[in-house]
Design a protein around this motif. Sequence first.
Motif, mmCIF file in Angstrom:
data_model
loop_
_atom_site.group_PDB
_atom_site.id
_atom_site.type_symbol
_atom_site.label_atom_id
_atom_site.label_comp_id
_atom_site.label_asym_id
_atom_site.label_seq_id
_atom_site.Cartn_x
_atom_site.Cartn_y
_atom_site.Cartn_z
ATOM 1 N N ASP A 161 2.868 -4.038 -5.587
ATOM 2 C CA ASP A 161 3.815 -5.088 -5.195
ATOM 3 C C ASP A 161 5.164 -4.810 -5.843
ATOM 4 O OD1 ASP A 161 4.152 -7.885 -3.958
ATOM 5 O OD2 ASP A 161 4.910 -8.163 -6.003
ATOM 6 N N HIS A 178 -5.678 -10.537 2.923
ATOM 7 C CA HIS A 178 -4.860 -9.342 3.132
ATOM 8 C C HIS A 178 -5.731 -8.081 3.016
ATOM 9 C CE1 HIS A 178 -1.169 -11.670 3.166
ATOM 10 N NE2 HIS A 178 -1.501 -12.216 2.016
ATOM 11 N N LEU A 221 -5.146 -4.632 1.013
ATOM 12 C CA LEU A 221 -5.685 -4.571 -0.343
ATOM 13 C C LEU A 221 -7.108 -4.030 -0.421
ATOM 14 C CD1 LEU A 221 -4.404 -8.030 -1.650
ATOM 15 C CD2 LEU A 221 -3.265 -5.807 -1.734
ATOM 16 N N SER A 248 0.826 -1.202 0.000
ATOM 17 C CA SER A 248 0.000 0.000 0.000
ATOM 18 C C SER A 248 0.857 1.247 0.000
ATOM 19 C CB SER A 248 -0.924 -0.008 1.220
ATOM 20 O OG SER A 248 -0.175 0.075 2.411
ATOM 21 N N LYS A 269 -12.214 -4.199 -4.712
ATOM 22 C CA LYS A 269 -10.946 -3.529 -4.396
ATOM 23 C C LYS A 269 -9.767 -4.471 -4.617
ATOM 24 C CE LYS A 269 -12.913 -0.383 -0.926
ATOM 25 N NZ LYS A 269 -12.960 -0.056 0.542
ATOM 26 N N ILE A 270 -9.948 -5.719 -4.218
ATOM 27 C CA ILE A 270 -8.877 -6.701 -4.399
ATOM 28 C C ILE A 270 -8.641 -6.969 -5.884
ATOM 29 C CG2 ILE A 270 -8.339 -9.160 -4.073
ATOM 30 C CD1 ILE A 270 -9.503 -8.840 -1.222
ATOM 31 N N GLU A 305 -0.737 -4.093 -7.915
ATOM 32 C CA GLU A 305 -0.472 -2.718 -8.332
ATOM 33 C C GLU A 305 0.782 -2.149 -7.684
ATOM 34 O OE1 GLU A 305 -1.138 1.052 -10.176
ATOM 35 O OE2 GLU A 305 -2.157 -0.862 -10.543
ATOM 36 N N GLY A 356 -0.976 -8.546 -3.495
ATOM 37 C CA GLY A 356 -1.662 -7.565 -4.318
ATOM 38 C C GLY A 356 -1.215 -7.622 -5.757
ATOM 39 N N GLU A 359 -6.500 -4.234 -7.372
ATOM 40 C CA GLU A 359 -5.079 -4.381 -7.058
ATOM 41 C C GLU A 359 -4.441 -5.500 -7.885
ATOM 42 O OE1 GLU A 359 -3.016 -2.715 -5.169
ATOM 43 O OE2 GLU A 359 -4.393 -1.373 -4.101
ATOM 44 N N LYS A 360 -5.089 -6.644 -7.945
ATOM 45 C CA LYS A 360 -4.507 -7.802 -8.639
ATOM 46 C C LYS A 360 -4.345 -7.526 -10.131
ATOM 47 C CE LYS A 360 -4.808 -10.450 -4.890
ATOM 48 N NZ LYS A 360 -3.640 -11.013 -4.187
ATOM 49 N N SER A 382 -0.637 -12.823 -10.806
ATOM 50 C CA SER A 382 -1.202 -12.372 -9.530
ATOM 51 C C SER A 382 -2.439 -13.200 -9.226
ATOM 52 C CB SER A 382 -1.563 -10.882 -9.597
ATOM 53 O OG SER A 382 -2.668 -10.683 -10.465
ATOM 54 N N THR A 431 -5.325 -14.464 -5.695
ATOM 55 C CA THR A 431 -5.403 -14.824 -4.280
ATOM 56 C C THR A 431 -5.066 -16.288 -4.056
ATOM 57 O OG1 THR A 431 -7.180 -13.198 -4.008
ATOM 58 C CG2 THR A 431 -6.888 -14.802 -2.239
#
Length: 518
Positions: free
Chosen positions: A220, A240, A244, A83, A250-251, A218, A216, A254-255, A115, A117
């Motif tokens: 990482d 996380h 994230l 973040s 939202k996740i 973006e 994540g 990021e991914k 990327s 989860t």
Amino acid sequence: MLPLLVWPRVGFRIPSLELLSYGGVAIRKFNMALKKSASEEAKHFSSISTVEPHSASYQETIAALNGLQSGARSLQNSAESPSQSKNLKESLKYLQRCGVSLDVFEEQVPVIHVSGTKGKGSTCAICESILRSHGYRTGLYTSPHLITVMERIRINGVPLSTDEFSKYFWEVYHRLSNNKEHELDMPMYFKYLTVMAFYVFMAEKVDVAIIEVGIGGEQDCTNVLRKTPIVGITSLGLDHTQILGDTIEKIAWEKAGIMKPGSIAFTIPNHQPSALQVIKERAAEKKAELRLVPDIETYNLDAAKLTLTHRLNSSLAIQLAHSWMKWRENGPKSDLIKMARDLDDKTLKGILACTWRGRFHTVHRGRHIFYLDGAHTVESTQLCAKWFNATAPKSGRRVLVFNTTHGRSPLNLLKAFIGSHIDVALFCSNNLSIESKKIPQDILNKNVTSSDVEKVMTHNLEVWRTLYNVGEDRSRAIFSVEDTISFIDNLPGSCHVLVTGSIHLVGAFLTLIQEGPS
């Protein structure tokens, strides 16, 4: 102190309070040993800059690497959280400092970036195996490791040897240390290994690097890349969330941040609709081409030969590998890169040759069978429970060993085991032993205190007892993996032991019941 477990149904009692005193005595013993170890390591770490690369032992190397864990310095100076906007700037700075030009790297080492989860490590591994089967020299970077840190960086599917790891570690370390702007100007643990992996892949002249995102996407530190021809996004879930975001949208944002202009990106079709919509929007924003992979059942594969890991992740891996080969052949002409359907013998061989420990993994040890799966999200834990229920025989005692990390809530994870007929649940830390001298340097975690560990164990135990209305005879908190295995070994008869909730817990168990990197 947690109560001593009694097994009244079979007339069995835990034999040694000295061995199984998991409350104050054992934890105070652990704290004292850990403080002594930390003090000794601090003295050693102060003289690290004088260590010569060619004279350092592997243990000295790992001690130096562990000195980069955030527990060794103020968390205010840690850049581990994706973040933080400075993450990518620092990654680029450290790459340049150790002599890795990003322009040269991207020209010489094209990257497949993955990327997600769940399943991103195994997807990377299957993709690498397919490409290696086709004759390419591969680099693979994954995290975390199960037993030794060498597992994280592999050349042609083989982890670096102790000598190779030490050699490259110190080459990078001295380049970074000799050019520090201030005393704490060194990358933290994961960022250091990322920089080192890039350095190794350049030095080893790999044809392709398959790189797994840490957390994540973006922000990482692996996302320092500006040109990524092939991108993969695996299954998504709530994980996380403190970093994230607390929604699947939202996740997903990021991914999907690893896509670049001109990337050909692949993902699975069965995301939640809102998450898939975010990924599509991000692809348009990034000027990348997004494709949904077909179901594994549509390929010319003998399903009977596939493991559960293969079935879940092979379709994405196939498309990543074949698209990269087409990209290498045709360049960035996406209209010439078609999705693979009929698979050649080399692809089939690569899929079947790939194993990925710690995921749907069984180990026979004496009269017991251990079922190990690093599931740590609601969806993956539900899948783990289904696998265990379908795989473990009905005879014998069923034992659950469970832990959580990174502040995850255990309630919804533990609900997955409704109907699994668990006879006894053990809530363990990821610590191998209460004696620090028994803990291998490779899995030493200085970021978590023993008091934090005890709180998590106790909370997990309380949630289980409330959820399933069981008492001391069927549930227990045990501080170390070593003592948990001793407990299981003292149970009469055979046990089917499911170890899950944390990949680090799985790694600690494998350290004791099955040695060596794969």
